[in-house]
Design a protein around this motif. Structure first.
Motif, PDB file in Angstrom:
ATOM      1  N   ASP A 105       0.831  -1.218   0.000  1.00  0.00           N
ATOM      2  CA  ASP A 105       0.000   0.000   0.000  1.00  0.00           C
ATOM      3  C   ASP A 105       0.858   1.258   0.000  1.00  0.00           C
ATOM      4  N   GLY A 106       2.126   1.131  -0.337  1.00  0.00           N
ATOM      5  CA  GLY A 106       2.960   2.326  -0.462  1.00  0.00           C
ATOM      6  C   GLY A 106       4.298   2.178   0.228  1.00  0.00           C
ATOM      7  N   THR A 107       5.196   3.074  -0.124  1.00  0.00           N
ATOM      8  CA  THR A 107       6.575   2.948   0.315  1.00  0.00           C
ATOM      9  C   THR A 107       6.779   3.354   1.772  1.00  0.00           C
ATOM     10  N   LYS A 108       5.958   4.256   2.289  1.00  0.00           N
ATOM     11  CA  LYS A 108       6.141   4.616   3.686  1.00  0.00           C
ATOM     12  C   LYS A 108       5.952   3.381   4.570  1.00  0.00           C
ATOM     13  N   SER A 109       4.917   2.603   4.288  1.00  0.00           N
ATOM     14  CA  SER A 109       4.701   1.376   5.072  1.00  0.00           C
ATOM     15  C   SER A 109       5.862   0.415   4.870  1.00  0.00           C
ATOM     16  N   VAL A 130      17.359  14.075   5.618  1.00  0.00           N
ATOM     17  CA  VAL A 130      16.809  12.781   5.230  1.00  0.00           C
ATOM     18  C   VAL A 130      15.289  12.733   5.403  1.00  0.00           C
ATOM     19  N   TYR A 131      14.649  11.889   4.597  1.00  0.00           N
ATOM     20  CA  TYR A 131      13.224  11.552   4.747  1.00  0.00           C
ATOM     21  C   TYR A 131      13.062  10.932   6.146  1.00  0.00           C
ATOM     22  N   PRO A 132      12.276  11.537   7.023  1.00  0.00           N
ATOM     23  CA  PRO A 132      12.283  11.153   8.443  1.00  0.00           C
ATOM     24  C   PRO A 132      11.901   9.694   8.738  1.00  0.00           C
ATOM     25  N   ASN A 184      16.877  12.598  -4.666  1.00  0.00           N
ATOM     26  CA  ASN A 184      16.745  12.772  -3.237  1.00  0.00           C
ATOM     27  C   ASN A 184      15.592  13.674  -2.816  1.00  0.00           C
ATOM     28  N   ASN A 185      14.907  13.232  -1.799  1.00  0.00           N
ATOM     29  CA  ASN A 185      14.028  14.080  -1.026  1.00  0.00           C
ATOM     30  C   ASN A 185      14.756  14.278   0.305  1.00  0.00           C
ATOM     31  N   PRO A 186      15.114  15.477   0.717  1.00  0.00           N
ATOM     32  CA  PRO A 186      14.612  16.772   0.262  1.00  0.00           C
ATOM     33  C   PRO A 186      15.527  17.565  -0.676  1.00  0.00           C
ATOM     34  N   TYR A 212      17.345   1.190  -0.891  1.00  0.00           N
ATOM     35  CA  TYR A 212      17.363   2.217  -1.925  1.00  0.00           C
ATOM     36  C   TYR A 212      15.947   2.690  -2.214  1.00  0.00           C
ATOM     37  N   ASP A 213      15.672   3.945  -1.889  1.00  0.00           N
ATOM     38  CA  ASP A 213      14.346   4.525  -2.077  1.00  0.00           C
ATOM     39  C   ASP A 213      14.339   5.263  -3.417  1.00  0.00           C
ATOM     40  N   ALA A 214      13.628   4.689  -4.387  1.00  0.00           N
ATOM     41  CA  ALA A 214      13.602   5.268  -5.735  1.00  0.00           C
ATOM     42  C   ALA A 214      12.229   5.866  -6.042  1.00  0.00           C
ATOM     43  N   ALA A 215      11.604   6.447  -5.027  1.00  0.00           N
ATOM     44  CA  ALA A 215      10.243   6.987  -5.187  1.00  0.00           C
ATOM     45  C   ALA A 215      10.151   8.038  -6.289  1.00  0.00           C
ATOM     46  N   TYR A 216      11.275   8.689  -6.604  1.00  0.00           N
ATOM     47  CA  TYR A 216      11.250   9.789  -7.578  1.00  0.00           C
ATOM     48  C   TYR A 216      11.945   9.451  -8.892  1.00  0.00           C
ATOM     49  N   GLU A 217      12.158   8.154  -9.160  1.00  0.00           N
ATOM     50  CA  GLU A 217      12.920   7.789 -10.372  1.00  0.00           C
ATOM     51  C   GLU A 217      12.281   8.338 -11.645  1.00  0.00           C
ATOM     52  N   ARG A 243       9.886   1.323  -4.411  1.00  0.00           N
ATOM     53  CA  ARG A 243       9.297   2.212  -5.416  1.00  0.00           C
ATOM     54  C   ARG A 243       7.827   2.442  -5.095  1.00  0.00           C
ATOM     55  N   SER A 244       7.328   3.574  -5.567  1.00  0.00           N
ATOM     56  CA  SER A 244       5.972   3.968  -5.218  1.00  0.00           C
ATOM     57  C   SER A 244       5.272   4.548  -6.432  1.00  0.00           C
ATOM     58  N   PHE A 245       3.962   4.365  -6.525  1.00  0.00           N
ATOM     59  CA  PHE A 245       3.192   5.013  -7.584  1.00  0.00           C
ATOM     60  C   PHE A 245       2.701   6.395  -7.135  1.00  0.00           C
ATOM     61  N   SER A 246       3.041   6.778  -5.908  1.00  0.00           N
ATOM     62  CA  SER A 246       2.525   8.037  -5.343  1.00  0.00           C
ATOM     63  C   SER A 246       2.936   9.253  -6.151  1.00  0.00           C
ATOM     64  N   LYS A 247       4.252   9.439  -6.331  1.00  0.00           N
ATOM     65  CA  LYS A 247       4.738  10.640  -6.983  1.00  0.00           C
ATOM     66  C   LYS A 247       4.798  10.455  -8.495  1.00  0.00           C
ATOM     67  N   THR A 248       4.801   9.189  -8.927  1.00  0.00           N
ATOM     68  CA  THR A 248       4.883   8.865 -10.341  1.00  0.00           C
ATOM     69  C   THR A 248       3.540   9.042 -11.030  1.00  0.00           C
ATOM     70  N   LEU A 254      -4.528   6.989  -3.374  1.00  0.00           N
ATOM     71  CA  LEU A 254      -5.014   5.661  -3.776  1.00  0.00           C
ATOM     72  C   LEU A 254      -4.211   4.556  -3.094  1.00  0.00           C
ATOM     73  N   ARG A 255      -2.898   4.740  -2.942  1.00  0.00           N
ATOM     74  CA  ARG A 255      -1.973   3.905  -2.183  1.00  0.00           C
ATOM     75  C   ARG A 255      -1.517   2.631  -2.903  1.00  0.00           C
ATOM     76  N   CYS A 256      -0.372   2.681  -3.507  1.00  0.00           N
ATOM     77  CA  CYS A 256       0.257   1.464  -4.030  1.00  0.00           C
ATOM     78  C   CYS A 256       1.759   1.709  -4.245  1.00  0.00           C
TER      79      CYS A 256
HETATM   80  C1  LIG Z   1       6.675  10.406  -1.019  1.00  0.00           C
HETATM   81  C2  LIG Z   1       7.814   9.530  -0.688  1.00  0.00           C
HETATM   82  C3  LIG Z   1       7.655   8.157  -0.661  1.00  0.00           C
HETATM   83  C4  LIG Z   1       6.361   7.509  -1.081  1.00  0.00           C
HETATM   84  O1  LIG Z   1       5.585   7.145  -0.034  1.00  0.00           O
HETATM   85  P1  LIG Z   1       4.210   6.407  -0.265  1.00  0.00           P
HETATM   86  O2  LIG Z   1       3.939   5.797   1.074  1.00  0.00           O
HETATM   87  O3  LIG Z   1       4.401   5.384  -1.325  1.00  0.00           O
HETATM   88  O4  LIG Z   1       3.197   7.436  -0.637  1.00  0.00           O
HETATM   89  C5  LIG Z   1       8.750   7.379  -0.361  1.00  0.00           C
HETATM   90  N1  LIG Z   1       9.949   7.918  -0.097  1.00  0.00           N
HETATM   91  C6  LIG Z   1      10.141   9.232  -0.125  1.00  0.00           C
HETATM   92  C7  LIG Z   1      11.483   9.773   0.126  1.00  0.00           C
HETATM   93  C8  LIG Z   1       9.073  10.075  -0.404  1.00  0.00           C
HETATM   94  O5  LIG Z   1       9.270  11.388  -0.420  1.00  0.00           O
END
Ligand SMILES: *Cc1c(COP(=O)(O)O)cnc(C)c1O
Length: 408
Positions: A105-109, A130-132, A184-186, A212-217, A243-248, A254-256
């Motif tokens: 349901d997403g990369t944060k989880s 860093v992403y907290p 990178n975020n941020p 490796y967090d590739a949420a923004y690839e 990887r996440s469909f959130s930012k892509t 919706l969460r995936c």
């Molecule tokens: C937004 C973001 C995610 C994606 O998180 P989701 O739970 O999939 O919405 C993952 N890593 C970073 C660094 C982000 O900024």
């Protein structure tokens, strides 16, 4: 009951609740102000037509006995795992097996949960800022040591500042687990293949693993930059990729997402016996997770159709046009800023060494623009603020006009 005392050390609340509190206060005192948020990293554009069509169809299937779906596979449906393997990896010449992909349901989880596989005494390294989530999820499990007021005593921080061009140097103490996020975020910075290879080689030599967090690839513009850590030789022995469909694709609501855990990646017990992280993650997920909704997985699959690809590329293009405009305009104002070229984030050096919370407050009070104070991402974020490109272009223009006035 006795509580998990690791939660006691959380002096700092979640960064974005602090920001929300300040914005709420400002709005109460200035009810007529039109506040523009370039703060929290959430998308603003709606889901695309292909995604909606797939969602609707899947909803209808759920209402008919013959096509109704109950519990699905905890790892995700094969149709989605195979589609991801083909389009996100194999078609780009990257070897990843559908078998090693776990849909969620997403990369944060996924990132928050993955540390359950680490030993209590594992040392964690993170880039700073860093992403907290990387830090806090380990702190909740007691792996971060003591909070010293600005950092955790047991975390290895890898400063990323303008002095090193936001590229982390190898740590002096050897970590067991290294969190890397590129783009990178941020800071919006990226690593070249050569720079990423340094980390893969380091992890191999030290029996460490890389998360490796590739949420923004999808935001990468330069074709020579790696979209996946598996473009680096040997990474399939030491790296897990999120990887996440959130930012892509606008899936923040919706969460995936998914995580790739190649079968060659191992951890060790005290005797040096090896254990497959993939097997452990599978065990964890089958015990604690019952799968991402069928309708959501169908929506995610639709992203990979030719129309779906065109639509989400247009989304990314729109956000990146904002990013380029923000970056160029801020530089014209005489500010130092970076990022925004392969990421929807612009990382600004505060003028006159102003503390990041002060510059945040100035932008809010005087320009009615919400940013994110760099300090909220870690000690090395002090002296910076982050702006996001996740807005419509009208709001971006207006925000930039106001910021220019304040700084003039
Ligand atoms: C937004 C973001 C995610 C994606 O998180 P989701 O739970 O999939 O919405 C993952 N890593 C970073 C660094 C982000 O900024």
């Amino acid at each position: 009951m006795k509580i998990n005392v690791n939660y006691k050390d959380f002096t700092a609340s979640y960064l974005f609740s602090d920001i929300a509190k300040r914005v709420k206060e400002f709005k109460e005192n200035n009810p007529e102000a039109q506040v523009i948020s370039l703060g929290i990293g959430d998308v603003t554009q709606p889901l695309t037509p292909s995604v909606l069509k797939a969602l609707h169809k899947a909803v209808d299937e759920m209402g008919v006995a013959e096509s109704f779906k109950g519990y699905g596979p905890e790892q995700g449906y094969a149709f989605l795992r195979e589609t991801i393997a083909k389009h996100a990896y194999l078609d780009r010449g990257i070897q990843v097996s559908a078998e090693d992909i776990f849909v969620s349901d997403g990369t944060k989880s996924d990132i928050g949960n993955f540390q359950e596989l680490f030993g209590a005494d594992c040392r964690i390294a993170v880039t700073d800022p860093v992403y907290p989530v990387y830090v806090d999820s380990n702190a909740m499990s007691g792996r971060a040591g003591k909070w010293t007021g600005s950092q955790w005593s047991n975390i290895i921080y890898l400063p990323c500042t303008k002095e090193n061009d936001f590229v982390p140097e190898l740590p002096k103490e050897v970590p067991n687990c290294i969190y890397l996020c590129y783009p990178n975020n941020p800071t919006g910075s990226v690593l070249t293949k050569e720079q990423l290879k340094v980390w893969v080689d380091y992890a191999k030599a030290n029996k460490s693993i890389i998360l490796y967090d590739a949420a923004y690839e999808a935001y990468i513009q330069d074709p020579s930059l790696p979209h996946s850590i598996y473009e680096i030789e040997g990474a399939d022995e030491v790296a897990v990729e999120f990887r996440s469909f959130s930012k892509t694709a606008g899936f923040t609501g919706l969460r995936c997402g998914y995580v790739v855990v190649p079968k060659k990646v191992v951890g060790y017990d005290d005797e040096g016996n090896t254990f497959s992280l993939k097997d452990m993650w599978n065990r964890r997920q089958t015990t604690k997770f019952n799968g991402c909704p069928y309708i959501v997985q169908k929506a995610a699959e639709a992203i990979y159709s030719p129309e779906g690809q065109e639509e989400i590329q247009a989304l990314v293009k729109g956000y990146m046009a904002n990013a380029q405009k923000i970056l160029a305009t801020l530089k014209d104002m005489g500010l130092q800023a970076c990022g925004g070229e392969h990421a929807p984030y612009i990382w600004i050096t505060t003028p006159n060494n102003m503390p990041s919370w002060d510059f945040f407050q100035l932008l809010l009070d005087k320009a009615h623009v919400v940013s994110t104070p760099g300090m909220g991402f870690g000690l090395s974020g002090e002296g910076y603020v982050r702006l996001t490109a996740f807005a419509n272009s009208k709001n971006v223009d207006e925000a930039l006009k106001r910021i220019a006035k304040v700084l003039a």
